[in-house]
Design a protein around this motif. Structure first.
Motif, PDB file in Angstrom:
ATOM      1  N   VAL A 124      -5.734  16.561   5.526  1.00 27.19           N
ATOM      2  CA  VAL A 124      -5.985  15.501   5.962  1.00 27.19           C
ATOM      3  C   VAL A 124      -5.600  14.345   5.685  1.00 27.19           C
ATOM      4  O   VAL A 124      -5.393  12.849   6.811  1.00 27.19           O
ATOM      5  CB  VAL A 124      -7.768  15.417   5.693  1.00 27.19           C
ATOM      6  N   LEU A 125      -4.606  13.608   4.635  1.00 24.45           N
ATOM      7  CA  LEU A 125      -3.980  12.807   4.231  1.00 24.45           C
ATOM      8  C   LEU A 125      -2.743  12.291   4.871  1.00 24.45           C
ATOM      9  O   LEU A 125      -2.992  11.492   5.188  1.00 24.45           O
ATOM     10  CB  LEU A 125      -3.708  12.903   2.167  1.00 24.45           C
TER      11      LEU A 125
ATOM     12  N   ARG B 162      -2.644  13.914   7.702  1.00 29.71           N
ATOM     13  CA  ARG B 162      -2.887  13.677   8.968  1.00 29.71           C
ATOM     14  C   ARG B 162      -3.046  11.657   9.310  1.00 29.71           C
ATOM     15  O   ARG B 162      -3.004  11.466  10.143  1.00 29.71           O
ATOM     16  CB  ARG B 162      -3.951  14.843   9.447  1.00 29.71           C
ATOM     17  N   THR B 163      -4.046  11.409   8.452  1.00 27.93           N
ATOM     18  CA  THR B 163      -4.214  10.421   8.104  1.00 27.93           C
ATOM     19  C   THR B 163      -2.522   9.075   8.339  1.00 27.93           C
ATOM     20  O   THR B 163      -3.260   8.154   8.684  1.00 27.93           O
ATOM     21  CB  THR B 163      -4.941   9.908   7.459  1.00 27.93           C
TER      22      THR B 163
ATOM     23  N   LYS C 263      -0.515   9.930   9.228  1.00 26.85           N
ATOM     24  CA  LYS C 263       0.617  10.023  10.791  1.00 26.85           C
ATOM     25  C   LYS C 263      -0.490   9.048  11.856  1.00 26.85           C
ATOM     26  O   LYS C 263      -0.208   8.113  12.852  1.00 26.85           O
ATOM     27  CB  LYS C 263      -0.063  11.440  11.291  1.00 26.85           C
ATOM     28  N   ALA C 264      -1.852   9.690  11.843  1.00 27.90           N
ATOM     29  CA  ALA C 264      -2.933   8.252  12.841  1.00 27.90           C
ATOM     30  C   ALA C 264      -3.257   6.970  12.117  1.00 27.90           C
ATOM     31  O   ALA C 264      -3.058   6.205  12.799  1.00 27.90           O
ATOM     32  CB  ALA C 264      -3.866   9.510  12.005  1.00 27.90           C
ATOM     33  N   LEU C 265      -2.473   6.885  11.401  1.00 26.56           N
ATOM     34  CA  LEU C 265      -1.840   5.213  10.781  1.00 26.56           C
ATOM     35  C   LEU C 265      -0.731   4.860  10.988  1.00 26.56           C
ATOM     36  O   LEU C 265      -1.176   3.374  10.756  1.00 26.56           O
ATOM     37  CB  LEU C 265      -3.093   5.126   9.118  1.00 26.56           C
ATOM     38  N   HIS C 266      -0.003   5.607  11.962  1.00 25.54           N
ATOM     39  CA  HIS C 266       0.736   5.317  11.746  1.00 25.54           C
ATOM     40  C   HIS C 266       2.017   4.747  10.976  1.00 25.54           C
ATOM     41  O   HIS C 266       2.870   3.023  10.770  1.00 25.54           O
ATOM     42  CB  HIS C 266       0.976   3.820  12.556  1.00 25.54           C
ATOM     43  N   LEU C 267       1.844   5.546   9.528  1.00 23.80           N
ATOM     44  CA  LEU C 267       2.625   5.226   8.493  1.00 23.80           C
ATOM     45  C   LEU C 267       4.069   5.188   8.993  1.00 23.80           C
ATOM     46  O   LEU C 267       4.815   7.018   9.191  1.00 23.80           O
ATOM     47  CB  LEU C 267       2.493   6.152   7.385  1.00 23.80           C
TER      48      LEU C 267
ATOM     49  N   GLN D 211       6.123   4.630   3.890  1.00 29.92           N
ATOM     50  CA  GLN D 211       5.213   4.497   3.839  1.00 29.92           C
ATOM     51  C   GLN D 211       4.240   5.416   3.013  1.00 29.92           C
ATOM     52  O   GLN D 211       3.909   5.156   2.216  1.00 29.92           O
ATOM     53  CB  GLN D 211       4.372   3.239   4.608  1.00 29.92           C
TER      54      GLN D 211
ATOM     55  N   HIS E 196       3.454   4.651  -0.368  1.00 30.56           N
ATOM     56  CA  HIS E 196       1.203   4.439  -0.571  1.00 30.56           C
ATOM     57  C   HIS E 196       0.976   5.470  -0.498  1.00 30.56           C
ATOM     58  O   HIS E 196      -0.794   5.515  -0.488  1.00 30.56           O
ATOM     59  CB  HIS E 196       1.048   3.228   0.807  1.00 30.56           C
ATOM     60  N   LEU E 197       1.180   6.664  -0.173  1.00 32.94           N
ATOM     61  CA  LEU E 197       0.073   8.125   0.237  1.00 32.94           C
ATOM     62  C   LEU E 197       0.378   8.934  -0.861  1.00 32.94           C
ATOM     63  O   LEU E 197      -0.301   9.458  -1.744  1.00 32.94           O
ATOM     64  CB  LEU E 197       0.031   7.949   0.948  1.00 32.94           C
TER      65      LEU E 197
ATOM     66  N   PRO F  25       0.826   7.746  -5.413  1.00 36.64           N
ATOM     67  CA  PRO F  25      -0.837   7.566  -5.511  1.00 36.64           C
ATOM     68  C   PRO F  25      -1.470   9.090  -5.974  1.00 36.64           C
ATOM     69  O   PRO F  25      -2.340   9.326  -6.413  1.00 36.64           O
ATOM     70  CB  PRO F  25      -1.444   6.619  -5.001  1.00 36.64           C
TER      71      PRO F  25
END
Lengths: 264, 242
Positions: free
Chosen positions: B144-145, B147-148, B150-154, B158, B162-163, B166
């Motif tokens: 899900v991270l 997918r998130t 993608k949904a936040l256009h990273l 990035q 940033h994901l 961490p």
């Protein structure tokens, strides 16, 4: 074309098949016009392709065939203006609530003053003010889902897609989160598409509910509710609410039995 | 407050046990706490002790750097490449359980006497847990991270910085903590068997020359240092795990 004048997003003959040694036809064909500003819910038996529908509409995965448009343009990748909230906890455990909410805006390079303004608003709106400096691990499941909704809200989406966002919460919390969602919908004037397995949730929140068949999921019924725009969860006491839930279950019962492997 | 009490209770328990062993075995095997503390303080003021400590620390430094860098790199590769990860994970896990000390004679023949054998021995102890922790951290990143992201256009960059970074960092820190302790163990064992320098050598040499005072004091210093280092790493670990 006139029929689509008020359509915010459209799906035309959309299907999705998962490739493999034994390809799985998961979805469609689906035809749907999501009207600008409406609250639309999708219910269906488990495994019917509800989440697949959300994925292709959000541009997270591509349909096998068919056409999807958002605001008149074909969907390729996640378009600007669409916000997604997932069923699973998608909060970032290494960031505070405030940093979680600001995450998307910071990556986009938004002006810091504007970030502060929008994040303050979203945190206040979702009732997270007292938890702004907490970390997700210190919050309940419901609060974490609020964080994820706030994180989407700050991006000011015009179409919000929610994939069973309250699936893991208890019934009372779900009703209250439903109220929050209605408030958010009214305040932002966004179009909302909610995937849910809870018939009462769909009946209480929606202007229209699409009922999906067992896999491959297609719409077998579209129910119009005619609720006023300023409704809330107290609607569950009304006789009409029972009628709507009754109709939904009437359409869904046979399909749900197929899904658990019993003949209708 | 309770944590302070717990720590004091543990120290008191250890001192009691130590005194008990001393009473039972006598000063031909171990010296008592007070005498040991005094001698340890004396040792810490001597230049030749620090030469040995220096030898151990530099071998440990090399071994830890190799364990950490190579371990994290291999863990990332194996974790990102699902098939190699699935093949390598059970192999590494069984490699982890073999008594590596039996390999030491072979390693001496390969690397010769001196610092490289010590470093190599530290690495074979310390690297595997770092690989395994990194591998499982990467494999267990929630879908899900991504997918998130993608949904936040990273952008892919990035997403990585940033994901993914961490998300895997706390597990990698846990792996490094275990790797730290085991690398130290490997280096000390290496020094005990075939070395003329280092704290491991001081311990074994003390035993061979019946210098019980020195042996006990060095053991005390080594244990105190590693408990302190582990405590610091544990605190870091806890902070990373929120």
């Amino acid at each position: 074309m006139t029929a689509e004048a008020g359509a915010h997003a459209t799906l035309r003959a959309v299907t999705r098949t998962y490739p493999g040694a034994r390809p799985v036809h998961a979805l469609g064909p689906i035809d749907l016009d999501l009207m600008r500003g409406e609250f639309f819910s999708v219910v269906g038996p488990s495994g019917c392709g509800k989440s697949t529908l959300l994925d292709v509409l959000a541009g997270l995965s591509e349909p096998t065939s068919g056409e999807i448009t958002f605001e008149g343009k074909p969907v390729r990748g996640v378009p600007d203006g669409i916000g997604v909230v997932f069923q699973e906890d998608a909060s970032f455990p290494w960031l505070s609530v405030r940093d979680n909410v600001a995450f998307g805006l910071r990556r986009m390079g938004t002006d810091p003053a504007e970030i502060t303004r929008r994040v303050d608003y979203a945190i206040g709106f979702m009732g997270l003010k007292d938890f702004a400096h907490s970390y997700p691990a210190q919050l309940s499941g419901g609060m974490r889902q609020r964080v994820c909704i706030a994180r989407t809200l700050v991006l000011q989406p015009r179409l919000i897609l929610l994939d069973e966002p309250f699936g893991a919460l208890d019934q009372q919390t779900r009703l209250l989160m439903g109220d929050e969602l209605l408030r958010l919908w009214r305040e932002t004037s966004a179009t909302v598409l909610l995937i849910t397995h809870a018939l009462d949730e769909a009946a209480m929140l929606s202007d229209r509910v699409g009922v999906m068949s067992a896999r491959p999921g297609v719409f077998i019924d579209l129910v119009q509710t005619n609720w006023p725009r300023d409704r809330d969860s107290r609607i569950v006491a009304e006789a009409e609410f029972g009628a709507v839930t009754g109709r939904l279950w009437g359409s869904l019962r046979a399909e749900s039995m197929k899904a658990i492997g019993r003949a209708g | 407050m309770t944590r302070l009490f717990d720590s004091l209770a543990i120290v008191a328990g250890i001192l009691l046990l130590w005194t008990g062993v001393f009473e039972y075995a006598g000063d031909s095997a171990i010296t008592g706490p007070l005498q040991t503390f005094r001698f340890a303080a004396n040792l810490l003021g001597r230049a030749d002790f620090w030469q040995h400590a220096q030898a151990t620390l530099s071998a440990f430094g090399y071994a830890l750097a190799i364990s950490a860098v190579a371990g994290i790199a291999l863990g990332l590769i194996l974790g990102l490449h699902r098939f190699s990860g699935d093949v390598a994970e059970p192999m590494l896990a069984s490699l982890y359980t073999i008594p590596k000390v039996t390999l030491y004679p072979l390693m001496l023949l390969v690397f010769g006497l001196g610092v490289s054998a010590k470093v190599a021995f530290g690495v074979i102890h310390g690297m595997i847990p770092v690989i395994l922790f990194t591998l499982s951290a990467v494999k267990n990143i929630p879908q899900v991270l991504l997918r998130t992201a993608k949904a936040l256009h990273l952008t892919p960059m990035q997403t990585a910085t940033h994901l993914l970074a961490p998300a895997v960092l706390p597990e990698i820190i846990s792996g490094l903590r275990i790797g730290f302790a085991l690398t130290f163990l490997g280096v000390l064992i290496g020094e005990m068997f075939a070395s003329q320098r280092g704290l491991g050598f001081l311990i074994i040499n003390g035993i061979n020359s019946h210098d019980v005072k020195r042996t006990t004091a060095v053991i005390l210093i080594v244990i105190t240092a590693s408990v302190a280092a582990n405590g610091a790493l544990l605190a870091l670990d806890r902070r990373a795990h929120h």
